[in-house]
Design an enzyme around this catalytic site. Structure first.
Site, short mmCIF file in Angstrom:
data_model
loop_
_atom_site.label_atom_id
_atom_site.label_comp_id
_atom_site.label_asym_id
_atom_site.label_seq_id
_atom_site.Cartn_x
_atom_site.Cartn_y
_atom_site.Cartn_z
N ASP A 62 133.63 10.85 13.05
CA ASP A 62 132.74 11.13 11.93
C ASP A 62 131.70 10.03 11.96
O ASP A 62 132.01 8.85 11.74
CB ASP A 62 133.53 11.09 10.62
CG ASP A 62 132.66 11.29 9.39
OD1 ASP A 62 131.41 11.25 9.52
OD2 ASP A 62 133.23 11.45 8.30
N SER A 142 113.38 14.89 14.59
CA SER A 142 112.88 16.25 14.38
C SER A 142 111.38 16.23 14.16
O SER A 142 110.82 15.26 13.64
CB SER A 142 113.56 16.88 13.16
OG SER A 142 112.99 18.14 12.86
N TYR A 155 115.72 16.95 3.90
CA TYR A 155 115.98 16.82 5.34
C TYR A 155 114.78 16.18 6.03
O TYR A 155 114.93 15.27 6.87
CB TYR A 155 116.28 18.20 5.93
CG TYR A 155 116.35 18.22 7.44
CD1 TYR A 155 117.49 17.81 8.11
CD2 TYR A 155 115.25 18.66 8.20
CE1 TYR A 155 117.55 17.83 9.51
CE2 TYR A 155 115.31 18.69 9.58
CZ TYR A 155 116.46 18.28 10.23
OH TYR A 155 116.51 18.29 11.61
N LYS A 159 114.64 12.64 8.39
CA LYS A 159 114.15 12.55 9.76
C LYS A 159 112.91 11.65 9.85
O LYS A 159 112.69 10.98 10.87
CB LYS A 159 113.84 13.95 10.31
CG LYS A 159 115.09 14.80 10.52
CD LYS A 159 116.09 14.12 11.46
CE LYS A 159 117.26 15.01 11.81
NZ LYS A 159 118.20 14.36 12.77
#
Length: 252
Positions: A62, A142, A155, A159
């Protein structure tokens, strides 16, 4: 063999971009630690690499757990004797939806996997790199951190943070011969596709997204793997702090 005798740890390597990177690295001579939460898939990937003649080991991890991350790095040292490359590829996203509707739990998980994991992996990997006189860190970020889309606001922010971390880490670690770069994929054919689209995976819905990509298709694991191979190789020895857009022209 562009990575002969190199040892790499790749997170999120049980599927998608991570699996593609693991396969490509093994083909080019690297020993690979396949790190992932999914033990069944991760062990299968490692076994497949071994059957194809590569050197591979699976380690359940993890990436938001300091103990797991330290064990992941130690596995590379114990099994293969060194660490040369770390690919922080594991990622998480809330579903594409209005920013006011994202739950606090999804927000926290997004930042834990996409940002905190880089911090934890760096703390564990840098001492190992120092033993070998240098190393390479590659962060899978991203295009969302460069040209954000509505619906993925939180999100996108995670990034963006990963991109800035990449540049700052690159400058700070350069004196120790540790290069740090990022790959910024456009939306890709992975298990997170429907999460990013916020829509069912149908040809019609895919077409809405590919219409925004000049080269006319989504990214594929091999696209990301080839970019990672170059950044990890000695051919890129003078590249650090780079945010490499693998996006078919999306960010132009």
């Amino acid at each position: 063999m562009r990575l002969e005798e190199k040892v790499a740890v790749i997170t999120g390597a049980a599927s998608g971009f991570g699996e593609g990177i693991a396969k490509r690295f093994a083909e080019e001579g690297a020993a690979v630690v396949v790190a992932d939460l999914n033990a069944t898939r991760g062990e299968a990937v490692a076994q497949n690499l071994s059957q194809l003649g590569g050197r591979a080991a699976f380690q359940r991890a993890d990436v938001t757990s300091r103990d797991d991350v330290e064990t992941m790095i130690q596995t590379a040292l114990d099994r293969f004797g060194r660490l040369d490359i770390l690919v922080n590829n594991a990622g998480f996203s809330h579903r594409n939806q209005p920013l006011m509707e994202v739950t606090e739990a999804d927000f926290d998980r997004t930042y834990a996997v996409n940002v905190k994991a880089i911090y934890l992996a760096t703390l564990a990997a840098v001492p190992a790199f120092r033993l070998g006189g240098g190393g390479v860190i590659i962060n899978t970020t991203s295009t969302a951190g460069l040209r954000p889309r509505p619906g993925l606001t939180w999100y996108n922010g995670s990034k963006g943070a990963a991109n800035i971390l990449t540049k700052s880490m690159a400058v700070e670690l350069a004196p120790e011969k540790i290069r740090v770069n990022a790959i910024c994929p456009v939306i890709g054919e992975t298990g997170l596709l429907e999460t990013f689209m916020g829509l069912p995976d149908t040809p019609e819905n895919r077409a809405k997204f590919t219409a925004t990509i000049p080269l006319g298709r989504m990214s594929r694991p091999l696209d990301i793997a080839n970019a990672a191979l170059y950044l990890a190789s000695d051919e890129a020895e003078f590249l650090t702090g780079v945010l490499l857009e693998v996006d078919g022209g999306r960010c132009v």
